[in-house]
Motif scaffolding. Structure first.
Motif, PDB file in Angstrom:
ATOM      1  N   GLN A   1       0.991  -1.462  -0.088  1.00  0.00           N
ATOM      2  CA  GLN A   1      -0.214   0.179  -0.249  1.00  0.00           C
ATOM      3  C   GLN A   1       0.974   1.020  -0.487  1.00  0.00           C
TER       4      GLN A   1
ATOM      5  N   PHE B   1       1.067   7.176  -6.531  1.00  0.00           N
ATOM      6  CA  PHE B   1      -0.167   7.988  -6.790  1.00  0.00           C
ATOM      7  C   PHE B   1       0.310   9.297  -6.618  1.00  0.00           C
TER       8      PHE B   1
ATOM      9  N   TRP C   1      -1.954  13.934 -12.875  1.00  0.00           N
ATOM     10  CA  TRP C   1      -2.809  11.942 -13.529  1.00  0.00           C
ATOM     11  C   TRP C   1      -3.517  12.548 -14.842  1.00  0.00           C
TER      12      TRP C   1
ATOM     13  N   CYS D   1     -11.526   6.538 -18.014  1.00  0.00           N
ATOM     14  CA  CYS D   1     -12.289   7.046 -17.304  1.00  0.00           C
ATOM     15  C   CYS D   1     -13.612   7.030 -18.510  1.00  0.00           C
TER      16      CYS D   1
ATOM     17  N   GLY E   1     -11.164   3.847  -4.706  1.00  0.00           N
ATOM     18  CA  GLY E   1      -9.677   4.247  -5.214  1.00  0.00           C
ATOM     19  C   GLY E   1     -10.694   5.816  -6.726  1.00  0.00           C
TER      20      GLY E   1
ATOM     21  N   GLY F   1      -9.483   8.243  -6.968  1.00  0.00           N
ATOM     22  CA  GLY F   1      -8.080   8.977  -7.238  1.00  0.00           C
ATOM     23  C   GLY F   1      -8.338  10.616  -7.821  1.00  0.00           C
TER      24      GLY F   1
ATOM     25  N   ASP G   1     -10.546   7.090  -1.464  1.00  0.00           N
ATOM     26  CA  ASP G   1      -9.070   6.478  -1.915  1.00  0.00           C
ATOM     27  C   ASP G   1      -7.427   6.589  -0.750  1.00  0.00           C
ATOM     28  N   THR G   2      -6.687   6.137  -1.387  1.00  0.00           N
ATOM     29  CA  THR G   2      -5.299   5.770   0.093  1.00  0.00           C
ATOM     30  C   THR G   2      -4.274   6.888  -0.590  1.00  0.00           C
ATOM     31  N   SER G   3      -4.383   7.502  -1.700  1.00  0.00           N
ATOM     32  CA  SER G   3      -3.426   8.644  -2.111  1.00  0.00           C
ATOM     33  C   SER G   3      -3.615   9.600  -1.292  1.00  0.00           C
TER      34      SER G   3
ATOM     35  N   MET H   1      -3.671  12.156  -4.616  1.00  0.00           N
ATOM     36  CA  MET H   1      -4.977  12.163  -5.414  1.00  0.00           C
ATOM     37  C   MET H   1      -6.176  12.593  -4.873  1.00  0.00           C
TER      38      MET H   1
ATOM     39  N   LEU I   1      -8.688   3.459   3.139  1.00  0.00           N
ATOM     40  CA  LEU I   1      -8.905   1.726   2.727  1.00  0.00           C
ATOM     41  C   LEU I   1      -9.986   0.339   3.694  1.00  0.00           C
TER      42      LEU I   1
ATOM     43  N   HIS J   1     -12.971   1.855 -10.821  1.00  0.00           N
ATOM     44  CA  HIS J   1     -12.612   1.671 -12.057  1.00  0.00           C
ATOM     45  C   HIS J   1     -10.650   1.871 -11.818  1.00  0.00           C
ATOM     46  N   LEU J   2      -9.701   1.185 -12.838  1.00  0.00           N
ATOM     47  CA  LEU J   2      -8.640   0.112 -12.628  1.00  0.00           C
ATOM     48  C   LEU J   2      -8.259   0.314 -11.281  1.00  0.00           C
ATOM     49  N   THR J   3      -8.794  -0.135 -10.612  1.00  0.00           N
ATOM     50  CA  THR J   3      -8.503  -0.099  -8.544  1.00  0.00           C
ATOM     51  C   THR J   3      -7.998  -1.644  -8.566  1.00  0.00           C
TER      52      THR J   3
HETATM   53  C1  LIG Z   1      -4.849   3.045 -11.211  1.00  0.00           C
HETATM   54  S1  LIG Z   1      -5.782   4.214 -10.170  1.00  0.00           S
HETATM   55  C2  LIG Z   1      -7.001   5.049 -10.254  1.00  0.00           C
HETATM   56  C3  LIG Z   1      -7.813   6.170 -10.289  1.00  0.00           C
HETATM   57  C4  LIG Z   1      -9.162   6.633 -11.301  1.00  0.00           C
HETATM   58  N1  LIG Z   1      -9.756   5.349 -10.378  1.00  0.00           N
HETATM   59  C5  LIG Z   1      -8.469   6.974 -12.489  1.00  0.00           C
HETATM   60  O1  LIG Z   1      -8.550   6.016 -13.313  1.00  0.00           O
HETATM   61  O2  LIG Z   1      -8.527   8.070 -12.860  1.00  0.00           O
HETATM   62  C6  LIG Z   1      -6.237   3.324  -8.726  1.00  0.00           C
HETATM   63  C7  LIG Z   1      -6.128   4.282  -7.237  1.00  0.00           C
HETATM   64  O3  LIG Z   1      -6.163   3.262  -6.927  1.00  0.00           O
HETATM   65  C8  LIG Z   1      -6.416   3.867  -5.061  1.00  0.00           C
HETATM   66  N2  LIG Z   1      -5.866   2.413  -4.368  1.00  0.00           N
HETATM   67  C9  LIG Z   1      -5.313   1.919  -5.053  1.00  0.00           C
HETATM   68  N3  LIG Z   1      -4.649   0.708  -3.303  1.00  0.00           N
HETATM   69  C10 LIG Z   1      -6.187   1.106  -2.641  1.00  0.00           C
HETATM   70  C11 LIG Z   1      -7.007   0.672  -1.932  1.00  0.00           C
HETATM   71  N4  LIG Z   1      -7.060  -0.750  -1.369  1.00  0.00           N
HETATM   72  N5  LIG Z   1      -8.663   1.803  -1.197  1.00  0.00           N
HETATM   73  C12 LIG Z   1      -8.231   2.258  -1.815  1.00  0.00           C
HETATM   74  N6  LIG Z   1      -7.504   3.365  -3.211  1.00  0.00           N
HETATM   75  C13 LIG Z   1      -6.796   2.190  -3.223  1.00  0.00           C
HETATM   76  C14 LIG Z   1      -4.762   4.555  -6.065  1.00  0.00           C
HETATM   77  O4  LIG Z   1      -4.438   5.419  -4.818  1.00  0.00           O
HETATM   78  C15 LIG Z   1      -5.152   4.929  -6.996  1.00  0.00           C
HETATM   79  O5  LIG Z   1      -5.794   6.315  -6.549  1.00  0.00           O
END
Ligand SMILES: C[S@@+](CC[C@H](N)C(=O)[O-])C[C@H]1O[C@@H](n2cnc3c(N)ncnc32)[C@H](O)[C@@H]1O
Length: 254
Positions: free
Chosen positions: A8, A15, A22, A32, A60, A62, A81-83, A86, A111, A148-150
């Motif tokens: 993490q 991120f 981004w 997106c 997630g 972002g 989100d965890t960042s 972002m 988280l 999405h993408l998470t």
């Molecule tokens: C690839 S990015 C996608 C962000 C956004 N969904 C987009 O498509 O623009 C992955 C995101 O998931 C977040 N992330 C990663 N692990 C996570 C978790 N366990 N819980 C919540 N967010 C998480 C990251 O910080 C990052 O912002």
């Protein structure tokens, strides 16, 4: 605040570093946009005209590329989100919204492991107050969860899907999008220097279907929703080239 493991932490530092730029990456914007279109075409409330009643949770979120597209079509959205980087970018967009309409979206650093998480509950309560609602049933639950993408960053798919189930109202839906693990070449989605913290190189359609089904969701479907063409780096004798990456949407109803 989110608690952190070393995976993490790797994710968060990647991120945090990428956050400011981004939205300038056309592929982030494109994916997106495609996720938004897939949600609109697969989630029943968008087809039957009731999407304005939806309270949405996004895992997630972002910088909010998907969240801000969804916002005009739904009642509310809580992003997690965890960042921090972002989330800062997300909050800058909230701050830039005109004062005339109160924002129907908010994002928190969580988280997600608990449907009753105080940060999620607090954000949902603040949005409900902002729209003039009082006497809401507690704890807050959601009508739709998007992500999405998470999923490919999250260590345990069964745990996150079970938590999502608990976050939903009865009758609520998940509509989750990510790229498919279609075989050994899927690893090339991320350049070598971005692979730390990636839990899996795409998600196998059969695996996510089994998990979602196993948690107890109904009407489970996993569909190939779109294909994204993007340039990948040269590595191990393979040239820099364009590759097609298939994306799925997984749906389930509580
Ligand atoms: C690839 S990015 C996608 C962000 C956004 N969904 C987009 O498509 O623009 C992955 C995101 O998931 C977040 N992330 C990663 N692990 C996570 C978790 N366990 N819980 C919540 N967010 C998480 C990251 O910080 C990052 O912002």
């Amino acid at each position: 605040m989110a608690t952190t493991s070393s995976t993490q932490e790797a994710n968060n530092s990647r991120f945090n570093a990428e956050a400011a730029e981004w939205d300038n990456n056309k592929k982030h914007v494109e994916s997106c946009q495609k996720a938004f279109e897939a949600i609109q075409s697969y989630v029943p409330a968008f087809a039957d005209g009731t999407s304005k009643n939806l309270d949405v949770l996004e895992i997630g979120c972002g910088t909010g590329l998907l969240s801000f597209q969804l916002a005009p079509h739904i009642r509310s959205l809580v992003g997690v989100d965890t960042s921090t980087g972002m989330l800062d970018a997300f909050n800058q967009k909230i701050a830039a919204l005109p004062d005339t309409t109160p924002a129907n979206l908010a994002a928190v650093n969580v988280l997600v492991q608990d449907a009753d998480d105080v940060h999620i509950q607090g954000a949902a309560a603040a949005l409900a107050t902002r729209r003039g609602e009082s006497g809401h049933d507690l704890p807050y639950r959601f009508d739709l969860i998007v992500s999405h993408l998470t999923l490919h960053h999250i260590p345990s798919l069964p745990s996150i899907i079970e938590t999502m189930y608990k976050c939903l109202r009865p009758g609520g839906w998940i509509a989750l999008t990510d790229y498919e693990d279609f075989g050994a070449e899927a690893i090339r989605f991320h350049p070598v220097d971005k692979r730390e913290g990636v839990e899996r190189h795409g998600v196998k359609k059969a695996e996510i279907e089994e998990v979602v089904d196993g948690v107890g969701f109904n009407e489970v479907r996993v569909e190939r929703a779109w294909v994204m063409r993007k340039e990948v780096d040269a590595e191990e004798g393979k040239p820099k080239e364009e590759m097609d990456f298939p994306f799925f949407i997984v749906l389930g109803k509580r």
